[in-house]
Design a protein around this motif. Structure first.
Motif, short mmCIF file in Angstrom:
data_model
loop_
_atom_site.label_atom_id
_atom_site.label_comp_id
_atom_site.label_asym_id
_atom_site.label_seq_id
_atom_site.Cartn_x
_atom_site.Cartn_y
_atom_site.Cartn_z
N GLY A 54 0.81 -1.22 0.00
CA GLY A 54 0.00 0.00 0.00
C GLY A 54 0.85 1.26 0.00
O GLY A 54 0.54 2.24 -0.69
N ILE A 55 1.94 1.25 0.77
CA ILE A 55 2.84 2.40 0.80
C ILE A 55 3.47 2.60 -0.57
O ILE A 55 3.53 3.72 -1.09
N GLU A 56 3.93 1.51 -1.19
CA GLU A 56 4.55 1.62 -2.50
C GLU A 56 3.56 2.15 -3.54
O GLU A 56 3.89 3.04 -4.33
N ARG A 57 2.34 1.64 -3.51
CA ARG A 57 1.32 2.12 -4.47
C ARG A 57 1.01 3.61 -4.26
O ARG A 57 0.83 4.35 -5.22
N ALA A 58 0.96 4.04 -2.99
CA ALA A 58 0.69 5.44 -2.70
C ALA A 58 1.84 6.34 -3.19
O ALA A 58 1.61 7.46 -3.64
N MET A 59 3.05 5.82 -3.13
CA MET A 59 4.21 6.62 -3.54
C MET A 59 4.37 6.69 -5.06
O MET A 59 5.01 7.61 -5.56
N THR A 60 3.79 5.74 -5.77
CA THR A 60 3.97 5.71 -7.23
C THR A 60 2.75 6.23 -7.98
O THR A 60 2.66 6.08 -9.18
N ARG A 61 1.82 6.84 -7.27
CA ARG A 61 0.64 7.39 -7.94
C ARG A 61 1.00 8.62 -8.73
O ARG A 61 1.81 9.40 -8.46
#
Length: 101
Positions: free
Chosen positions: A94-101
């Motif tokens: 979830g953190i990775e997805r939030a950072m790559t938006r």
């Protein structure tokens, strides 16, 4: 890489790692907690004032292997099972997805 966590009781933990270490292989790690800082180097650990912290003499990987085989013999889930890691992996995803938006 930095990892920051907060326990359900509100205790904060952070871990910062650098892979550009020009020091010796097996350099030290510094764990900074809410109330103390610990410096770990190979098989020793000191607190923020440089005092030795007693450690279990059995290497961690050996303890993990013993726990895993004991759990199999006893028919229970081991402490470090893949299932127990899933919530952490989901959080990191979830953190990775939030950072790559």
């Amino acid at each position: 890489m930095t990892v920051g966590m907060k326990s359900s009781k509100g205790v904060l933990f952070s871990l910062a790692m650098s892979f550009n270490n020009r020091g010796p292989f097996g350099g030290f790690y510094r764990y900074i907690g809410e109330e103390d800082t610990f410096k770990v180097y190979r098989d020793s650990m000191t607190d923020g004032d440089g005092r030795e912290v007693p450690l279990d003499p059995t290497p961690a990987f050996d303890r993990q292997d013993v726990e895993f085989t004991s759990a199999i013999r006893e028919g229970r889930e081991p402490e470090s099972s893949a299932r127990s890691c899933l919530p952490t992996m989901a959080l990191l995803d979830g953190i990775e997805r939030a950072m790559t938006r």
